[in-house]
Enzyme design. Structure first.
Site, PDB file in Angstrom:
ATOM      1  N   ALA A  45       0.778  -1.298   0.071  1.00  0.00           N
ATOM      2  CA  ALA A  45       0.140  -0.095  -0.077  1.00  0.00           C
ATOM      3  C   ALA A  45       0.832   1.276   0.057  1.00  0.00           C
ATOM      4  O   ALA A  45       0.487   2.240  -0.528  1.00  0.00           O
ATOM      5  CB  ALA A  45      -0.850  -0.118   1.164  1.00  0.00           C
ATOM      6  N   GLU A  46       1.843   1.327   0.707  1.00  0.00           N
ATOM      7  CA  GLU A  46       2.888   2.269   0.856  1.00  0.00           C
ATOM      8  C   GLU A  46       4.269   2.049   0.992  1.00  0.00           C
ATOM      9  O   GLU A  46       4.552   0.968   1.795  1.00  0.00           O
ATOM     10  CB  GLU A  46       2.572   3.360   2.062  1.00  0.00           C
ATOM     11  CG  GLU A  46       1.739   4.602   1.358  1.00  0.00           C
ATOM     12  CD  GLU A  46       0.288   4.374   1.319  1.00  0.00           C
ATOM     13  OE1 GLU A  46      -0.465   5.169   1.045  1.00  0.00           O
ATOM     14  OE2 GLU A  46       0.013   3.300   2.145  1.00  0.00           O
ATOM     15  N   THR A  47       5.073   2.567   0.332  1.00  0.00           N
ATOM     16  CA  THR A  47       6.600   2.557   0.516  1.00  0.00           C
ATOM     17  C   THR A  47       6.816   3.771   0.911  1.00  0.00           C
ATOM     18  O   THR A  47       6.804   4.886   0.306  1.00  0.00           O
ATOM     19  CB  THR A  47       7.458   1.898  -0.995  1.00  0.00           C
ATOM     20  OG1 THR A  47       6.969   0.707  -1.056  1.00  0.00           O
ATOM     21  CG2 THR A  47       8.807   1.933  -0.609  1.00  0.00           C
ATOM     22  N   HIS A  73       0.321   4.637   8.542  1.00  0.00           N
ATOM     23  CA  HIS A  73       0.981   3.419   9.026  1.00  0.00           C
ATOM     24  C   HIS A  73       2.387   3.384   8.409  1.00  0.00           C
ATOM     25  O   HIS A  73       3.325   2.922   9.139  1.00  0.00           O
ATOM     26  CB  HIS A  73       0.060   2.316   8.473  1.00  0.00           C
ATOM     27  CG  HIS A  73       0.345   1.888   6.941  1.00  0.00           C
ATOM     28  ND1 HIS A  73      -0.016   2.519   5.936  1.00  0.00           N
ATOM     29  CD2 HIS A  73       1.228   0.930   6.733  1.00  0.00           C
ATOM     30  CE1 HIS A  73       0.551   1.912   4.928  1.00  0.00           C
ATOM     31  NE2 HIS A  73       1.256   1.155   5.128  1.00  0.00           N
TER      32      HIS A  73
END
Length: 266
Positions: A45-47, A73
């Site tokens: 979802a995110e880096t 997060h």
């Protein structure tokens, strides 16, 4: 060139729960296009990428398809990596980002995010949202930033409705803004939620810290309390401990380092 990465499950007390994020601590910024390619390669979802600038860490977040202005997060994950892997001293980390100043502190075995309040307002898209959801809702609100809608929030009647929802992702992607948040009073928590952002490459986010910057002030006013327990009831799930403190939201949770490795670039 080799880059070290660390994968963390955020808002998790055991492996394979909460929300996974990839973290890179860099000495200097990479090209934007390269950071986007790295995020697409990891396909989480995110880096997050962090670079020390003065006394604070500049943090940027990329989904597999786009850079986003705020992510809870992956900030929690980045703080965990800086504290536990790179032995950053002290109990507080200061971050700067597209959304302003952020802070993460250690307290009682948890990491506490200190984020800005993001207040939602009623909007006129109830019919569109109900059509995308395929069911009636109690109300629809929006987060407005810049020239338009940044996020949409639909209030459902109860936790069972939130858990049972099966999204039409194509319909959700046609709605304005980055994503659609659904929420309701919880059975064992003050409120529950789920978040869908197919427009930016996230079908359903497991646990979303940034959305609780909207949810906390909404539910604090509705329930007339400043400290709230929250559950994001995705398949992986995650608990968040939220507090409304003026124009800031404090969001506490735990994190686990799951994997570390190196990315090899020619």
């Amino acid at each position: 060139m080799q880059l070290e990465f660390h994968q963390v499950d955020a808002f998790a007390t055991q492996p394979f729960t909460g929300n996974p994020a990839m973290v890179y601590r860099l000495d200097s910024w990479l090209d934007d296009a390269l950071m986007q390619q790295i995020a697409a390669e990891h396909n989480l979802a995110e880096t997050a990428f962090v670079v020390k600038e003065g006394a604070a860490w500049h943090i940027r977040w990329f989904t597999p398809t786009a850079e986003v202005p705020l992510c809870g997060h992956a900030t929690l994950a980045s703080a965990h990596v800086l504290f536990e892997v790179y032995d950053e001293p002290g109990e507080v980390l200061d971050f700067t980002c597209l959304s302003g100043a952020l802070q993460v502190s250690r307290a009682g075995g948890k990491l506490v995010l200190n984020f800005p309040v993001r207040r939602v307002q009623p909007c006129e898209l109830r019919a569109d949202v109900e059509q995308a959801l395929g069911q009636p809702v109690e109300s629809v609100l929006a987060l407005y930033e810049g020239q338009g809608i940044q996020e949409l929030l639909a209030i459902l009647p109860n936790e069972a409705a939130v858990r049972a929802f099966q999204p039409d992702l194509a319909a959700v992607a046609r709605l304005p803004g980055l994503g659609l948040l659904i929420s309701a009073p919880g059975d064992e928590h003050d409120f529950v939620s789920r978040y869908f952002a197919p427009f930016i490459g996230i079908d359903e986010d497991p646990v979303t810290g940034s959305t609780h910057c909207m949810l906390t002030p909404y539910w604090a006013q509705r329930l007339d309390k400043s400290r709230l327990s929250a559950l994001q009831c995705s398949a992986r799930g995650g608990e968040l401990h939220c507090e409304l403190a003026g124009e800031r939201v404090k969001i506490a949770g735990q994190a686990l380092l799951i994997a570390s490795g190196r990315l090899f670039l020619s």
